[in-house]
Scaffold this active site. Structure first.
Site, mmCIF file in Angstrom:
data_model
loop_
_atom_site.group_PDB
_atom_site.id
_atom_site.type_symbol
_atom_site.label_atom_id
_atom_site.label_comp_id
_atom_site.label_asym_id
_atom_site.label_seq_id
_atom_site.Cartn_x
_atom_site.Cartn_y
_atom_site.Cartn_z
ATOM 1 N N LYS A 128 0.946 -1.238 0.060
ATOM 2 C CA LYS A 128 0.120 -0.065 0.043
ATOM 3 C C LYS A 128 0.828 1.273 -0.095
ATOM 4 O O LYS A 128 1.952 1.264 0.355
ATOM 5 C CB LYS A 128 -1.091 0.168 1.228
ATOM 6 C CG LYS A 128 -0.121 -0.216 2.502
ATOM 7 C CD LYS A 128 -0.942 -0.565 3.654
ATOM 8 C CE LYS A 128 -0.399 -0.339 5.071
ATOM 9 N NZ LYS A 128 -1.109 -0.784 6.131
ATOM 10 N N TYR A 156 13.664 30.950 7.740
ATOM 11 C CA TYR A 156 12.394 31.606 8.012
ATOM 12 C C TYR A 156 12.226 31.325 9.674
ATOM 13 O O TYR A 156 12.573 30.680 10.417
ATOM 14 C CB TYR A 156 11.298 30.509 7.503
ATOM 15 C CG TYR A 156 11.005 30.673 6.224
ATOM 16 C CD1 TYR A 156 10.450 32.243 5.613
ATOM 17 C CD2 TYR A 156 10.775 29.612 5.500
ATOM 18 C CE1 TYR A 156 10.171 32.153 4.086
ATOM 19 C CE2 TYR A 156 10.575 29.740 4.012
ATOM 20 C CZ TYR A 156 10.316 31.028 3.440
ATOM 21 O OH TYR A 156 10.069 31.141 2.041
HETATM 22 C C1 LIG Z 1 -0.599 -1.759 6.768
HETATM 23 C C2 LIG Z 1 -1.287 -2.904 7.136
HETATM 24 C C3 LIG Z 1 -0.114 -4.335 7.242
HETATM 25 C C4 LIG Z 1 1.251 -4.118 7.131
HETATM 26 O O1 LIG Z 1 1.939 -3.401 8.252
HETATM 27 P P1 LIG Z 1 3.229 -3.560 8.507
HETATM 28 O O2 LIG Z 1 3.520 -3.097 9.866
HETATM 29 O O3 LIG Z 1 3.929 -2.487 7.497
HETATM 30 O O4 LIG Z 1 3.592 -4.870 8.190
HETATM 31 C C5 LIG Z 1 -0.904 -5.122 7.650
HETATM 32 N N1 LIG Z 1 -2.352 -5.487 8.086
HETATM 33 C C6 LIG Z 1 -3.025 -4.399 7.602
HETATM 34 C C7 LIG Z 1 -4.523 -4.646 7.838
HETATM 35 C C8 LIG Z 1 -2.563 -3.068 7.642
HETATM 36 O O5 LIG Z 1 -3.331 -2.125 7.510
#
Ligand SMILES: *Cc1c(COP(=O)(O)O)cnc(C)c1O
Length: 383
Positions: free
Chosen positions: A39, A275
């Protein structure tokens, strides 16, 4: 976009991602497979490119957060199963069946609307049911004080759905050594197990099972559900380097982040930098401005936390507020600096390494977020 190494860019070593996959594949229970969570553009590493090499390594299931991300993988000719971990709006339901994408069902209401759509089209849509054993996010609550197994069972009666899996998610599998966290995770496992057993007792074939995320896989490798859903560890980093893990695994950070020098000048003691005028030089200082800022993903929160970058192999501290397109460093200890010289934000030069964790700590966040913030403006180069 001009894909040149002219401002700020990222280099990703795909062989390291292959190695990380092998390490995790070895670590988890031998009955389990890795479901690659790619993702958010694979945590900024490039979802379709990473999915492609993982498919070569034998990964047959990918997880993403949205229909857009799922379609992106299909457009890149990814053949494996793809699970959307979150919500899909009704106007996009048709893509699920058209592109053979598996949808998460996180509530009865959502499952019913998806099923009604499927029935109206005379099709079945493949889903995995999400149960909430303690994360408190999406999923049908299956906790001691709110145990809705009947709602879970009723989803199996929705004729438009083909229920091919059931999963849950840990909330504290990372901090197994903190107070009651290990007990909390163990209880999540018990609740998930109880759900599975009750479904089985009803004669329901619940299909594929998966519970662990990266830390769940590291700290609870004895679990033998069908898949572990692994994201952050595939790119070679823990979320946070200070966490104590139950098992040692050696991973290889796949990403380096570089920028280059835009301007070099030596200014006298008593010169304001940036800034807000909240850095004043305490001595004559060689100030180097580099072409990377918060619009590139260099978290502005990291300003004034002594975060360093590498220039000619030496550590140089960031001074002043990080700007949108640039930030300044104190390069007083570095000789012979010129416009165009390469600066390493994350990565190794000679004997020095800056880890993403240093940036994350300075910005008071975790590595997952630091990776995701590296913006679209930063071209990715692969080897
Ligand atoms: C993002 C996510 C993962 C992966 O998590 P990591 O800690 O990056 O391995 C697994 N399951 C779900 C439901 C997630 O949202």
């Amino acid at each position: 976009m001009l894909e040149s190494k002219s401002r700020s860019w990222v280099e990703i070593d795909l062989d390291k991602i292959r190695e990380n996959f092998k390490v995790m594949d070895q670590h988890i229970h031998k009955k389990q497979k890795v479901m690659a969570v790619v993702k958010a553009d694979c945590y900024g590493h490039g979802d379709s490119i990473v999915a492609k090499i993982l498919e070569e390594e034998g990964v047959d299931f990918f997880a993403v957060s949205s229909i857009d991300e799922a379609l992106n993988l299909r457009n890149a000719d990814i053949k494996g199963k793809i699970l959307i971990l979150g919500y899909t709006p009704a106007e996009h339901f048709h893509y699920l069946h058209e592109h053979n994408i598996t949808q998460c069902v996180m509530s009865y209401e959502f499952g019913k609307s998806l099923s009604d759509y499927a029935l109206s089209q005379n099709i079945k849509i493949e889903v995995h049911i999400k149960v909430d054993t303690g994360m408190g996010r999406i999923g049908i609550p299956c906790q001691d004080n709110n145990y809705q197994i009947d709602v879970v069972k009723s989803i199996y009666d929705l004729d438009g759905l083909s229920c091919a899996g059931i999963f849950s998610h840990f909330s504290v599998a990372d901090t197994y050594d903190r107070g009651t966290d290990e007990a909390y995770t163990m209880h999540q496992i018990e609740l998930y197990q109880k759900v599975l057993e009750e479904l089985k007792a009803e004669g329901i074939d619940y299909g594929l099972t998966h519970l662990q995320n990266s830390y769940g896989a590291i700290n609870y490798p004895e679990l033998d559900y069908d898949y572990s859903r692994i994201g952050i560890l595939l790119v070679g980093n823990a979320s946070n380097d200070s966490q104590k893990l139950k098992h040692e695994v050696t991973l290889f950070p796949a990403l380096v982040w570089k920028t280059n020098v835009a301007c070099v000048k030596t200014v006298p003691k008593g010169t304001y930098i940036g800034y807000g005028r909240n850095y004043l030089t305490e001595k004559e200082t060689k100030v180097v401005t580099v072409s990377c800022g918060y619009a590139d993903g260099m978290n502005r929160q990291a300003s004034h936390h002594h975060l360093e970058v590498l220039l000619h192999g030496k550590r140089c501290e960031i001074i002043g507020n990080i700007c949108m397109d640039q930030f300044m460093i104190d390069a007083s200890e570095v000789d012979d600096v010129h416009t165009g010289d390469v600066v390493t934000i994350i990565g190794t030069e000679g004997t020095e390494t800056i880890k993403i964790d240093e940036l994350s700590r300075a910005a008071n966040t975790i590595n997952n977020e630091s990776f995701c913030l590296i913006s679209k403006r930063v071209p990715r180069f692969y080897k």
